[in-house]
Motif scaffolding. Sequence first.
Motif, PDB file in Angstrom:
ATOM      1  N   VAL A  30      62.647  34.902  51.780  1.00 42.62           N
ATOM      2  CA  VAL A  30      63.742  35.414  50.951  1.00 42.62           C
ATOM      3  C   VAL A  30      63.791  36.930  51.135  1.00 42.62           C
ATOM      4  O   VAL A  30      62.823  37.622  50.805  1.00 42.62           O
ATOM      5  N   VAL A  31      64.893  37.409  51.687  1.00 46.28           N
ATOM      6  CA  VAL A  31      65.043  38.867  51.862  1.00 46.28           C
ATOM      7  C   VAL A  31      66.079  39.339  50.837  1.00 46.28           C
ATOM      8  O   VAL A  31      67.241  38.951  50.901  1.00 46.28           O
ATOM      9  N   VAL A  32      65.606  40.134  49.880  1.00 42.44           N
ATOM     10  CA  VAL A  32      66.503  40.661  48.842  1.00 42.44           C
ATOM     11  C   VAL A  32      66.757  42.117  49.203  1.00 42.44           C
ATOM     12  O   VAL A  32      65.851  42.953  49.139  1.00 42.44           O
ATOM     13  N   LYS A  33      67.978  42.398  49.633  1.00 42.43           N
ATOM     14  CA  LYS A  33      68.294  43.737  50.169  1.00 42.43           C
ATOM     15  C   LYS A  33      68.527  44.740  49.042  1.00 42.43           C
ATOM     16  O   LYS A  33      69.295  44.460  48.111  1.00 42.43           O
ATOM     17  N   ASN A  34      67.907  45.867  49.197  1.00 45.78           N
ATOM     18  CA  ASN A  34      68.069  46.937  48.209  1.00 45.78           C
ATOM     19  C   ASN A  34      69.524  47.415  48.170  1.00 45.78           C
ATOM     20  O   ASN A  34      70.205  47.428  49.193  1.00 45.78           O
ATOM     21  N   TYR A  35      69.975  47.835  46.986  1.00 53.51           N
ATOM     22  CA  TYR A  35      71.355  48.317  46.805  1.00 53.51           C
ATOM     23  C   TYR A  35      71.654  49.498  47.729  1.00 53.51           C
ATOM     24  O   TYR A  35      72.771  49.695  48.170  1.00 53.51           O
ATOM     25  N   GLY A  36      70.630  50.326  47.989  1.00 54.44           N
ATOM     26  CA  GLY A  36      70.826  51.498  48.861  1.00 54.44           C
ATOM     27  C   GLY A  36      70.819  52.782  48.063  1.00 54.44           C
ATOM     28  O   GLY A  36      69.939  52.997  47.234  1.00 54.44           O
ATOM     29  N   THR A  37      71.833  53.613  48.276  1.00 53.07           N
ATOM     30  CA  THR A  37      71.891  54.920  47.616  1.00 53.07           C
ATOM     31  C   THR A  37      72.683  54.804  46.316  1.00 53.07           C
ATOM     32  O   THR A  37      73.720  54.133  46.279  1.00 53.07           O
ATOM     33  N   ILE A  38      72.205  55.438  45.273  1.00 53.28           N
ATOM     34  CA  ILE A  38      72.891  55.379  43.975  1.00 53.28           C
ATOM     35  C   ILE A  38      74.232  56.106  44.100  1.00 53.28           C
ATOM     36  O   ILE A  38      74.288  57.255  44.557  1.00 53.28           O
ATOM     37  N   PRO A  39      75.322  55.415  43.712  1.00 56.67           N
ATOM     38  CA  PRO A  39      76.645  56.015  43.912  1.00 56.67           C
ATOM     39  C   PRO A  39      76.919  57.205  42.991  1.00 56.67           C
ATOM     40  O   PRO A  39      76.307  57.325  41.919  1.00 56.67           O
ATOM     41  N   ALA A  40      77.845  58.062  43.424  1.00 53.23           N
ATOM     42  CA  ALA A  40      78.221  59.265  42.663  1.00 53.23           C
ATOM     43  C   ALA A  40      78.660  58.880  41.252  1.00 53.23           C
ATOM     44  O   ALA A  40      79.189  57.785  41.029  1.00 53.23           O
ATOM     45  N   GLY A  41      78.424  59.772  40.317  1.00 50.97           N
ATOM     46  CA  GLY A  41      78.865  59.567  38.939  1.00 50.97           C
ATOM     47  C   GLY A  41      77.872  58.771  38.110  1.00 50.97           C
ATOM     48  O   GLY A  41      78.111  58.505  36.935  1.00 50.97           O
ATOM     49  N   ASN A  42      76.746  58.348  38.707  1.00 51.96           N
ATOM     50  CA  ASN A  42      75.735  57.587  37.972  1.00 51.96           C
ATOM     51  C   ASN A  42      74.438  58.379  37.890  1.00 51.96           C
ATOM     52  O   ASN A  42      74.178  59.218  38.754  1.00 51.96           O
ATOM     53  N   PRO A  43      73.621  58.095  36.886  1.00 51.59           N
ATOM     54  CA  PRO A  43      72.324  58.784  36.830  1.00 51.59           C
ATOM     55  C   PRO A  43      71.555  58.561  38.141  1.00 51.59           C
ATOM     56  O   PRO A  43      71.506  57.428  38.629  1.00 51.59           O
ATOM     57  N   GLY A  44      71.024  59.624  38.681  1.00 51.96           N
ATOM     58  CA  GLY A  44      70.245  59.518  39.920  1.00 51.96           C
ATOM     59  C   GLY A  44      71.106  59.448  41.185  1.00 51.96           C
ATOM     60  O   GLY A  44      70.596  59.093  42.253  1.00 51.96           O
ATOM     61  N   ALA A  45      72.412  59.788  41.056  1.00 52.91           N
ATOM     62  CA  ALA A  45      73.323  59.699  42.207  1.00 52.91           C
ATOM     63  C   ALA A  45      72.707  60.367  43.430  1.00 52.91           C
ATOM     64  O   ALA A  45      72.145  61.459  43.347  1.00 52.91           O
ATOM     65  N   GLY A  46      72.802  59.675  44.589  1.00 52.45           N
ATOM     66  CA  GLY A  46      72.279  60.244  45.837  1.00 52.45           C
ATOM     67  C   GLY A  46      70.841  59.854  46.115  1.00 52.45           C
ATOM     68  O   GLY A  46      70.367  59.955  47.244  1.00 52.45           O
ATOM     69  N   SER A  47      70.108  59.381  45.077  1.00 51.38           N
ATOM     70  CA  SER A  47      68.716  58.962  45.267  1.00 51.38           C
ATOM     71  C   SER A  47      68.683  57.485  45.648  1.00 51.38           C
ATOM     72  O   SER A  47      69.643  56.748  45.407  1.00 51.38           O
ATOM     73  N   PRO A  48      67.553  57.018  46.206  1.00 54.71           N
ATOM     74  CA  PRO A  48      67.443  55.587  46.508  1.00 54.71           C
ATOM     75  C   PRO A  48      67.438  54.753  45.223  1.00 54.71           C
ATOM     76  O   PRO A  48      66.823  55.160  44.232  1.00 54.71           O
ATOM     77  N   ALA A  49      68.125  53.628  45.259  1.00 61.99           N
ATOM     78  CA  ALA A  49      68.139  52.737  44.086  1.00 61.99           C
ATOM     79  C   ALA A  49      66.832  51.950  44.012  1.00 61.99           C
ATOM     80  O   ALA A  49      66.164  51.732  45.018  1.00 61.99           O
ATOM     81  N   TRP A  50      66.498  51.534  42.803  1.00 60.85           N
ATOM     82  CA  TRP A  50      65.364  50.630  42.608  1.00 60.85           C
ATOM     83  C   TRP A  50      65.856  49.195  42.618  1.00 60.85           C
ATOM     84  O   TRP A  50      66.963  48.892  42.152  1.00 60.85           O
ATOM     85  N   LEU A  51      64.993  48.315  43.132  1.00 60.17           N
ATOM     86  CA  LEU A  51      65.229  46.873  43.088  1.00 60.17           C
ATOM     87  C   LEU A  51      64.090  46.266  42.268  1.00 60.17           C
ATOM     88  O   LEU A  51      62.919  46.526  42.568  1.00 60.17           O
ATOM     89  N   PHE A  52      64.433  45.524  41.217  1.00 58.06           N
ATOM     90  CA  PHE A  52      63.401  44.922  40.366  1.00 58.06           C
ATOM     91  C   PHE A  52      63.578  43.409  40.351  1.00 58.06           C
ATOM     92  O   PHE A  52      64.655  42.922  40.006  1.00 58.06           O
TER      93      PHE A  52
END
Length: 775
Positions: free
Chosen positions: A746-768
């Motif tokens: 099972v490969v669960v792909k990370n969302y990627g980069t946090i989109p603009a206008g959200n907390p942490g924009a530009g940083s890597p997203a967390w996958l939980f």
Amino acid sequence: MKRLLVFIFAATLTHLHAQELNIVPQPAEINWPQTKGNNTITSNTPIVLAGSGLENSANFLNDYLQRFYGFKLKIIKGTNFKNAIVLNYERIEHEIPGAYIVNSYNGGIYIAGDNAEGVFYGVQTLLQLLPPADTKSPAAKIVLPWVNISDYPRFAYRGLHLDVGRHFMPVDFIKKYIDYIAQHKMNYFHWHLTEDQGWRIEIKKYPRLTQVGAYRYGTITGKKPGTGNTNTKHGGFYTQAQVKEIVAYAAKRYVTIIPEIELPGHSSAAIAAYPELSCFPKEPTVIPGGNGSIASKKAGGKLVQETWGVFEDVFCPTEYTFQFLQDVLDEVMTLFPSKYIHIGGDECPKEAWKRSAFCQQLIKEKGLKDEHELQSYFIQRIEKHINKKGRTIIGWDEILEGGLAPNALVMSWRGESGGIEAAKQNHQVIMTPGSHVYFDYAQSENEDSITISGYTPIEKVYAYEAIPAELPADKHHFVMGAQANVWTEYMTNPRKVEYMIFPRLAALSEVLWTPKEKRSWEAFEKKLPQLYKKYENNKINYSTAFYDIHSTTLKDTINNGLLWKLFTNATESKITYSTTKDTAISEYRSPLAIKNTQTIKAVVSVNGVVKQILLQSFTFNKATAQKITLANTPSKNYPGDGAFTLVNGIWNERGLQKRHEFLGFSGANLDATIEMSSLQTIKEVNVGILEAVNSWIYRPAAIEVYISADGSNYTLAGTANQFTMATPLRKVGVSFQPQQAKFIRVVVKNYGTIPAGNPGAGSPAWLFADEIEIN
Ligand code: ACM
């Protein structure tokens, strides 16, 4: 300074006795005389002031005796001090104020401090030597043992914070809170007085700050974004007369109050009162999440916020704003004698400044690089004004961004890195990392009241070390100490505040006061039951999370099922359990074999009194208890209970409070392979996902499922890349034509980069992820 002969006992018993005294924070040295004996305090015992300026501590002692034992002592000056409680100075010359000795010996009780604080702390220790008071039938005499204590603080800054912006707390409770600080030999109260949801301090020059800014029309109900609105006006403020009274009350307890006036962010309440403070005075306030009150919708315009979070409408760096802030700070500095003035500086979104032609022009004129440098310009102007009055600013660690103000002290809250960076730049720092000392986080894994997020049990607070391991030794002296922060979004009243701080405050006090080598969790743990009794005597509402039942799941290789292992920190407790299948109650002795879907009720009790109940459901599917391997290791901060967490039959129901139920990946994929015990027909694979955008945690970009019969040749069974997340905790997955397989990747792909206008924009997203299900 008058010096007296101190009785020194040559022979001492072992250190083991120290715990029996239940003094918190644990003193540096406790020595027992070879001959055991007791002192008795009656209404005839005098308090003798052998040093000048110690009336304050004598009165404090008397007030306590009156309250809990029903009598007061005569306070006299002089040298005849047999069978008295003598207060005096001794030259201990510890570099941090507050060192003291308490000698209870065959001639009476002698308390001496390096300075007035020291004597006060000596009195605090004496009070803890007294037997528990029975206020219903007070004893005519108080007996305490002969013992020698010598003690001193480890850190100069020992702080506790309180946010009165989110929820207003009455003056009486603020005084109690200061008492709690002093009783723990702590010395700073960081009073967070202004917020988006309320301005809490009277400013004579700007009356609308409290007329308008101190009240909101309503408050969201439930956890943000909320389930509705109370539609009830909430608010309140402290008059300048009340502030003076509170400052004086604190000073008598050697507690310095540091006021915080938040800028440039978290300023909605001030803007509601004076819209010209905004870059866009005519733009109405948005209450995000759709749960604003009826009255706020009717009123429109600038509003005091009714929900929690970070808001884009912030102070605009105009001359009008600077004049306003200087006027406010001038009144604040008149009220608070503290050397330190906290100016906030955290969580200031830059959107408004980016949109504002005025700000863009100012950036050009001042030769600034961007909005971060504009924030730095803002802070430095305020710093200059505060420095001119001989005071020093403290800011949250965001003030490092765009350049640190030259004399600023930094409070490190987003972990330790801000503190490390500031210390490396030779700035003093106070450590308040969210990971260890945010007392708005739940203390119990099973907390059922609403808390903000996260889980910080008392053991974790106790284990906190304020000097970061990565900080070079020659910079250690920049760490002044640490502080716990108490944000009150989900603390609507003083009872809840108490519940969140006790008993973690006791643990924090040892972190801040006790010499590092004398700090012992095992010893501290033994003091907790006595502390709870004291809380009960003082009608303090405290958390019993210490009795939590903790659990881990292991693979049961014999039954191809699960083993559920239970434990609790409370050594004198007993665990019993019953199951939905068999309601008989059994005592827990060894890990329980779980072979199929069921719910187990586990109960921890102490001397027959139930302290905690845990209901745990296990859900079996084809993946449960099977062999699992991971291609990528999770983040070291979110390892769960290892890869087996994903197949342990437990679906998370409480979010991050039960963080060991999740594996967390920063910017990376979850790539798991499950080997079932035999070839089976499968048609669906689901994954349990947490989404919490404010905590940078996102749904996956895609899920791919590969299957194999032999573990080497895999074929793609199905993929999915659109997920609806109606609730933050949700199963997402892939269905396909029934197929035979033994191995499932099972490969669960990370969302990627946090989109603009959200907390942490530009940083890597967390996958939980918490569980994988195969059907
Ligand atoms: C903070 O917790 N925003 C300082």
